[in-house]
Design an enzyme around this catalytic site. Structure first.
Site, PDB file in Angstrom:
ATOM      1  N   ASP A   1       0.826  -1.194   0.000  1.00 12.25           N
ATOM      2  CA  ASP A   1       0.000   0.000   0.000  1.00 12.25           C
ATOM      3  C   ASP A   1       0.867   1.253   0.000  1.00 12.25           C
ATOM      4  O   ASP A   1       1.902   1.312   0.674  1.00 12.25           O
ATOM      5  CB  ASP A   1      -0.896  -0.016   1.249  1.00 12.25           C
ATOM      6  CG  ASP A   1      -1.804   1.188   1.332  1.00 12.25           C
ATOM      7  OD1 ASP A   1      -2.759   1.252   0.536  1.00 12.25           O
ATOM      8  OD2 ASP A   1      -1.549   2.053   2.187  1.00 12.25           O
TER       9      ASP A   1
ATOM     10  N   GLU B   1      13.594 -15.800  -1.766  1.00  8.54           N
ATOM     11  CA  GLU B   1      13.827 -17.017  -0.973  1.00  8.54           C
ATOM     12  C   GLU B   1      12.592 -17.918  -0.980  1.00  8.54           C
ATOM     13  O   GLU B   1      12.705 -19.141  -0.889  1.00  8.54           O
ATOM     14  CB  GLU B   1      14.154 -16.659   0.473  1.00  8.54           C
ATOM     15  CG  GLU B   1      15.467 -15.933   0.689  1.00  8.54           C
ATOM     16  CD  GLU B   1      15.653 -15.592   2.157  1.00  8.54           C
ATOM     17  OE1 GLU B   1      15.156 -16.354   3.019  1.00  8.54           O
ATOM     18  OE2 GLU B   1      16.270 -14.552   2.453  1.00  8.54           O
TER      19      GLU B   1
END
Length: 534
Positions: free
Chosen positions: A209, A251
């Protein structure tokens, strides 16, 4: 339970259809009048049958809900109104069984004034380490009675609030949403840990956001229109934050989509470099009026912005902040601008619906990914909420002039003959459903082969099963005035008629889908779109 579709294992996000859920208004599972995770879990078959690749949830965290959940008090806890963390984990797992990924919302610019950090800062007093996590400053003027600077708010009203001990704190949104100090290492560390927390629970991505607002000019200098760099939008130090985040996402094989409102195409593209965000929302297209030249320019500009960094474009017609498509396209001014919102704007819903159907096929045929806001597949209009029922702070901070955003957040209709249209079986919904809302219900549209829902289901099935859709090149075709026509790979053609008269279709082998009936001579009527195979 609906049959699952096979989840994709490649760069699925490059051409995904992502469905936005505003949890308070999707479905109420416990009967208290507020949508919740139990309601979402019960309605997952609808999303599977619709054919979406992922679901993006607006904030579901613990929050006082001053700004619809964008005032977060605890990122590791689900708000009790929505359910529990265990229930969120079940939802993520059940969605995965149906081939649907989950994207969560992170609000890094600010927290709630009920967040433990801010409460500690208020208790600690001026000059304390706790206040260094935010932007506390003494005021200007003889006795500090004036705010530290004149920055404009993202909402109406002031950006600084004075506390009893004399300090002022910065909030680009409401006073209940104090801005964090991203120059402080603890702020960066905390958000990196929050990302890992949710990635460990199986979320496939994060929507960020207000992604360009985090870093502020440390001098907190006064705002000067047109002066570069802006004191709190698009500061260069932001890119270091997102490079760090990207290494964490990589990852886990997770993705980011940023809410980035920037007029400068070159600076916008920097956020989409290979070591930063994967995608960003396309607000130019969202706000574009239903005009052929403007739409073509918005499409060309978007593709050009993304090309240098190899990022896919994203396309969206509506979200939880924006006037619904059916209503906007039925008005004299079909663009969107927060400043132009007003009560009582005349709307032709029949015209708006016809255009929204055509816009659905246009959007789903463009290269890249698509975000579909809940209820758009039902053709829901913007509701004019009674003044006494409005809850959005934008309305109150404007002195009542702005109708706010509640009109696009009305609880969804699921069953036409049920109480509250099947949204929930107990208390009245948190926002009132307008009269006649039942005609948009999922069960009634399922029974109607010409409904908006039927169109979206057919379009998403074709997008998934027919070669040529999604990521890849787009080539414009010669067309008359007011006609948008382009080809994709494998002979796929999209034609949209925005002119004043019916148009001849180009030569083709197969009509795959039309947003409305052709005229008696097989021509494309105005405000209608088709997908063809040549």
């Amino acid at each position: 339970m609906a049959a699952p579709h096979s989840p994709r294992t490649d760069d699925w996000w490059r051409d995904a259809v992502i469905y936005q859920v505003y949890p308070r208004s999707f479905a109420d599972g416990d009967g208290d009048g507020t949508g919740d995770l139990a309601g979402v879990r019960a309605r997952l078959p609808h999303l599977a049958r619709l054919g979406v690749d992922a679901v993006w949830f607006t904030p579901w965290y613990a929050s006082p809900l001053v700004d619809g959940g964008y005032d977060v008090s605890d990122y590791r806890t689900i708000d009790p109104a929505f359910g529990t963390l265990a229930e969120a984990e079940k939802l993520i797992a059940e969605a995965a069984e149906l081939g649907i990924r989950v994207i969560v919302d992170i609000v890094p610019n600010h927290v709630s004034d009920q967040h433990p950090w801010f409460r500690a800062a208020m208790a600690a007093g001026p000059g304390s380490p706790e206040r260094e996590l935010f932007h506390f400053r003494p005021g200007r003027g003889g006795s500090g009675e004036l705010p530290p600077n004149d920055w404009p708010s993202q909402f109406s009203g002031p950006t600084w609030t004075r506390v009893p001990d004399g300090d002022w704190y910065l909030h680009l949104f409401t006073p209940e949403q104090p801005d964090l100090n991203w120059a402080h290492p603890a702020v960066r560390r905390e958000h990196e840990e929050i990302l890992r927390f949710w990635f460990e629970r199986g979320v496939a991505g994060v929507r960020i956001d207000s992604a360009a607002l985090l870093v502020k000019d440390p001098a907190l200098a006064d705002f000067e229109e047109g002066v570069d760099p802006h004191p709190y939008i698009d500061q260069d130090e932001l890119h270091d934050v997102y490079r760090s985040w990207r290494s964490i996402a990589d990852e886990y094989g997770a993705v980011f989509v940023g809410e980035v409102w920037l007029p400068d195409a070159e600076r916008f593209a920097r956020y989409l470099r290979p070591d930063e965000l994967h995608t960003a929302f396309n607000f130019n297209f969202l706000a574009c009026p239903w005009e052929p030249d403007r739409l073509r320019s918005a499409i060309d500009d978007t593709l050009a912005e993304h090309a240098p960094v190899g990022a896919p474009a994203t396309w969206v017609l509506c979200n939880h902040d924006v006037t619904r498509t059916v209503t906007r396209y039925g008005r004299a001014d079909t663009s969107f601008d927060f400043a132009a919102k007003a009560f009582g704007t005349p709307t032709d819903l029949e015209l708006g619906t016809r255009r929204a159907r055509a816009a659905a096929l246009l959007t789903l045929a463009l290269p890249g990914s698509v975000y579909l806001y809940q209820g758009e597949e039902l053709g829901l209009p913007e509701a004019e909420v009674p003044v006494e029922s409005i809850q959005d702070p934008m309305h109150f901070r404007s002195g009542g002039a702005d109708p706010g955003r509640d009109g696009c957040r009305i609880p969804l209709p699921w069953e036409g003959d049920a109480r509250w249209c099947g949204f929930g079986a107990g208390a009245e919904p948190w926002l009132p459903q307008p009269e006649g809302w039942d005609r948009y219900a999922v069960d009634r549209q399922t029974a109607d082969p010409d409904s908006m829902l039927a169109l979206y289901r057919a379009a998403l099935l074709l997008r998934r099963s027919v070669p040529g859709f999604g990521d890849g090149p787009l080539t414009w075709l010669p067309a008359g005035d007011g006609i948008l026509a382009f080809t994709r790979a494998h002979g796929l053609v999209c034609v949209v008629n925005l002119s004043e008269r019916a148009a001849e279709l180009p030569p083709h082998e197969t009509l795959l889908l039309a947003s409305g009936p052709l005229d008696g001579a097989g021509r494309l009527p105005r405000d209608t779109a088709v997908w063809l195979r040549t």
